[in-house]
Design a protein around this motif. Structure first.
Motif, PDB file in Angstrom:
ATOM      1  N   TYR A 236       0.817  -1.210   0.000  1.00  0.00           N
ATOM      2  CA  TYR A 236       0.000   0.000   0.000  1.00  0.00           C
ATOM      3  C   TYR A 236       0.854   1.264   0.000  1.00  0.00           C
ATOM      4  N   THR A 368      -2.005  -6.463  -3.157  1.00  0.00           N
ATOM      5  CA  THR A 368      -2.271  -5.096  -2.695  1.00  0.00           C
ATOM      6  C   THR A 368      -1.851  -4.075  -3.748  1.00  0.00           C
ATOM      7  N   ARG A 372      -4.806  -1.580  -4.914  1.00  0.00           N
ATOM      8  CA  ARG A 372      -4.837  -0.205  -4.387  1.00  0.00           C
ATOM      9  C   ARG A 372      -5.152   0.823  -5.463  1.00  0.00           C
ATOM     10  N   VAL A 377     -10.991   1.971  -3.547  1.00  0.00           N
ATOM     11  CA  VAL A 377      -9.944   2.447  -2.646  1.00  0.00           C
ATOM     12  C   VAL A 377      -9.862   3.977  -2.728  1.00  0.00           C
ATOM     13  N   GLN A 381     -10.434   6.648   0.218  1.00  0.00           N
ATOM     14  CA  GLN A 381      -9.472   7.700   0.535  1.00  0.00           C
ATOM     15  C   GLN A 381     -10.151   9.058   0.534  1.00  0.00           C
ATOM     16  N   MET A 391      -6.700  -0.810   4.131  1.00  0.00           N
ATOM     17  CA  MET A 391      -5.986  -2.066   3.890  1.00  0.00           C
ATOM     18  C   MET A 391      -6.790  -3.263   4.376  1.00  0.00           C
ATOM     19  N   ILE A 395      -9.210  -3.570   1.042  1.00  0.00           N
ATOM     20  CA  ILE A 395      -8.343  -4.347   0.145  1.00  0.00           C
ATOM     21  C   ILE A 395      -8.369  -5.831   0.495  1.00  0.00           C
TER      22      ILE A 395
END
Lengths: 481, 348
Positions: A236, A368, A372, A377, A381, A391, A395
């Motif tokens: 990540y 990952t 990501r 994702v 964010q 995570m 993910i």
């Protein structure tokens, strides 16, 4: 009392029948393959009236014949297992008696399969497994050994003799031999003969399953905890952290596994306390993982979080401390009443986790890196979610498919590793009934007596094969969505 | 490309240094040294005798110093022993201390002295590696074509009965570790129990005179475990290629199926297996250790077991250098080969 033959009275009818059916199966297969070479592949034909028709001709007839023959073969094999249950002791031979000893396992297996198939639509991925033949065969093999381990380890059923007891006169005795008076266990025969120290091989193989079934999945879970906890942030965040961890992982992977075992699993190294420190390090990861998991989920509701976190971390912490704490080693600070258990094979456990963790790390990191960049994702964010929340709750669930498949494969690989340790006599006592040690004991006289080494080899093979087939079935079914 | 290779070689050297340092550290832990002293002297040595033996032979110097000496960047020790005798690291085989070189490490080509075989570690490794090389050559010769044929056959008709049975065979072979298949092969083909005693159950004779009878079983045992994995990778790559547009075009314009497989699909399908084959070397190394122990073939793997179980420090270090070199070189070759085979990848 006479020694047992392999199939006893049962074999008089079943053996020729089985041989004939198997031979017919082989002939049909060869003929069919030969015919198919020359002709085009014919599958279903659609008729003008809108119906479908199976393929006809010689090929079609052979196809139908093959299906019946295979079913006959399965029925005959089932007969070997079921008929001895109603025959008197000793009349069904070694195979029959083994089947009878395994009765609780058969009942448990049939019950599991019946229930699972009945409710398979409600059981998610596990239920889908019952749509694939390969997956079902794999699951049956794995469950067979799980149930054997449970019935032997907890209820002390199945095993016929004490697996450590040496009976004079039965050294390297052939399968089906009669145990002398006064040494009979549950039955008066050594079903699979005696080993080089005159111990009952059948009981040793069955007792060996407890070791594998207890250690291999647990070690794999620990390796996954380590790999996931380090692989997620490495993939990540990337950067220096990732470079350093990847270098370390590659470093461990560049070691030949056996050299690593030879360096780590010796009495001298145990004396220095390195395995205890490694255990303290590696066993901390499940604690960190679960702590972060709970925290990221409930950090907006501190009261609820604390209510969950305290008991969970408290009990896990106690387990952790008693796992790494053992009297007589370098880590020995807990009072005796607080030390719940000692792991007698700590060094074996730790080295197996240590060998597996870097591979899991690489897989998780790779997944990952891929995940990501996904939109969900970016959405998380934008919502302002924390990095660990993304995570672990965005993910990781989306990486579960490949991870579950790899988990099955990795249990198999761990089983192979445990066998390797036993094969080289590392970390386990020579008395231990685990399959690797038993194979190692048996191979020394292999050119004279083959019966001590073959049963544990077959047991290990069937368990690993089951896990591989199970993984294959899971992969197939999870790809179907 | 050149800078890529240079960077990879730099990482390789760093990895090799780290690994040998770890091996050096683990073998030089005090309990291990104590065991070494006792196997060299006698098992009832007093603690003082152990200490003076270790001191006299330079084992009690600080770890980095010892490592530097072994590597050849620090001058070898010259120690006046407690028994009044002068010993120098570089003076071996009765050589006078004054004549001995100042540096004698791995960089000077001095692999050290094996305490188990009482011989120069370098020459032991060279002979044993030759024997294992012979084994590996035949393993590769059996494994690679076998795996590729199985994989291509399975992958060219995805879902067919051939595919399903060959895939099951490859799963079976990956699920059979060498110590299981070796035991089964020896039982079936090496003893008279099943009436098929076609091969020898040991390969000791194959060290001097390898023939089909005494060498086939060890080769097959190693090859089988790796074969399934490569076959599955080849199958995956083949099925992917067979669904590509240009294969469909070829089928539509009427090219024969065998021509499509051989001319159009095969070359593209073999890129991925090449990497896998190269990365199989580290796993083969494990197989070699198990099989050489099982069949009593005294090659590199057998030497590793001997060195490790007797804590023969310098031989063990030599063995680990060679194996790390093999692992890292094959990784490098697989990366470079991948670029050459696959024109879509370019490394600046």
């Amino acid at each position: 009392m006479d020694p047992l033959s392999w199939t006893g009275g049962l074999g008089a009818f079943l053996n020729p029948a089985l041989a004939i059916t198997a031979a017919l199966c082989g002939i049909v297969l060869v003929v069919q393959t030969g015919l198919r070479m020359g002709s085009a592949a014919v599958t279903l034909q659609s008729n003008p009236d809108g119906t479908l028709q199976g393929r006809g001709g010689v090929l079609g007839a052979l196809d139908t014949a093959l299906i019946y023959l295979v079913w006959a073969l399965v029925a005959l094999l089932l007969a070997y297992v079921t008929v001895p249950l109603v025959m008197p002791y000793g009349s069904a031979g070694i195979l029959g008696e083994i089947t009878r000893r395994l009765l609780p396992v058969w009942i448990a297996l049939v019950a599991t399969f019946a229930l699972s198939i009945r409710f398979k639509r409600r059981l998610g991925l596990y239920g889908k497994l019952f749509d694939s033949t390969v997956g079902m065969i794999g699951l049956a093999l794995v469950l067979f050994w799980v149930y054997v381990a449970v019935f032997v380890g907890i209820f002390d059923m199945i095993v016929t003799h004490d697996y450590l007891r040496q009976v004079s006169g039965l050294k390297n005795a052939l399968p089906g031999v009669v145990a002398p008076d006064g040494t009979e266990g549950a039955i008066p025969h050594y079903l699979l003969g005696g080993d080089n120290l005159a111990r009952d091989i059948f009981s040793r193989v069955m007792a060996g399953s407890v070791f594998v079934i207890a250690i291999a999945p647990l070690a794999t879970i620990f390796a996954f905890m380590v790999g996931i906890t380090l692989g997620l942030p490495a993939g990540y965040y990337g950067g220096k952290f990732d470079t350093a961890l990847s270098f370390a992982a590659n470093l461990i992977l560049a070691f030949p596994v056996i050299l690593l075992f030879y360096l780590l699993v010796t009495p001298e190294i145990v004396q220095t306390g390195i395995p205890s420190y490694m255990a303290a390090f590696l066993f901390a990861f499940p604690l960190i993982f679960i702590g972060v998991l709970v925290n990221t989920r409930y950090y907006t509701q501190p009261a609820k979080r604390n209510a969950i976190m305290l008991p969970v971390l408290g009990s896990l912490g106690w387990l952790y401390l008693s796992a790494i704490n053992a009297s007589g080693t370098v880590i020995d600070f807990l009072p005796a009443w607080a030390d719940l258990f000692d792991i007698s094979v700590l060094v074996v456990f730790v080295s197996v986790v240590f060998v597996n963790a870097p591979t899991v790390f690489r897989i998780v990191r790779g997944l990952t890196l891929d995940l990501r960049t996904r939109d969900y994702v970016a959405a998380a964010q934008t919502r302002g979610e924390g990095a660990w929340y993304i995570m672990l709750w965005e993910i990781l669930p989306n990486a579960r498919g490949p991870l579950i498949v790899d988990f099955c494969l990795r249990i198999g690989y761990t089983t192979i590793l445990l066998g390797t340790l036993g094969f080289f006599g590392l970390g386990l006592s020579s008395e231990s009934p685990d399959w690797g040690t038993t194979i190692n004991e048996g191979r020394k006289l292999l050119l004279i007596y083959i019966h001590p080494a073959l049963p544990p080899a077959m047991a290990l093979l069937s368990l690993v094969l089951g896990l591989n087939l199970l993984a294959d079935g899971l992969r197939e079914e999870s790809l179907k969505d | 490309m050149v800078s890529f290779i240079l960077r990879r070689i730099g990482i390789m050297v760093l990895t090799a240094l780290c690994l040998t340092f770890i091996v050096f550290w683990l073998t030089n832990l005090f309990p291990n040294l104590e065991k070494l002293a006792k196997t060299q002297g006698n098992f009832r040595m007093s603690d003082d005798a152990v200490l003076s033996y270790l001191g006299n032979n330079g084992y009690l110097q600080p770890l980095p110093v010892k490592y530097g000496q072994w590597l050849g960047v620090l001058p070898g020790y010259v120690i006046a022993g407690t028994d009044g005798q002068m010993r120098a690291r570089c003076a071996t085989g009765g050589q006078d201390i004054v004549d001995a070189a100042r540096f004698c490490g791995i960089l000077q080509g001095n692999w050290g002295y094996s305490t188990v075989f009482r011989e120069d570690a370098g020459s032991i490794i060279a002979t044993r590696l030759g024997l294992t090389g012979k084994l590996m050559f035949w393993v590769m010769l059996v494994m690679v074509p076998g795996a590729l044929i199985i994989g291509v056959m399975a992958g060219m008709n995805e879902g067919s009965r051939t595919d399903r049975s060959l895939s099951t065979v490859s799963i079976l072979s990956t699920a059979t570790p060498e110590y299981v298949s070796g035991v089964v092969f020896i039982s079936v083909f090496g003893t008279a129990t099943f009436g098929m005693q076609w091969f020898k159950g040991t390969a000791t004779a194959a060290m001097d005179d390898a023939n089909f009878e005494n060498f086939f079983l060890p080769v097959l045992t190693i090859a089988l475990y790796g074969m399934g994995y490569i076959a599955r990778m080849t199958r995956a790559s083949m099925t992917e290629v067979m669904t590509a547009q240009y294969i469909r075009t070829a089928r539509l314009k009427g090219v024969a199926f065998s021509q499509i497989v051989l001319r159009h699909a095969l070359r593209n399908a073999l890129i991925a297996p090449f990497t896998v084959i190269m990365l199989q070397f580290p796993f083969l190394l494990n197989g070699v250790v198990i099989v050489e122990t099982l069949f009593n073939y005294k090659g590199f793997g057998w030497t590793l077991v001997q060195a490790a179980s007797n804590n023969d420090i310098e031989l063990l270090l030599g063995v680990s250098i060679v194996s790390v070199f093999v692992v890292l070189t094959t990784q490098l070759i697989s990366d470079i080969g991948y670029v050459f085979l696959n024109p879509r990848i370019r490394i600046a």
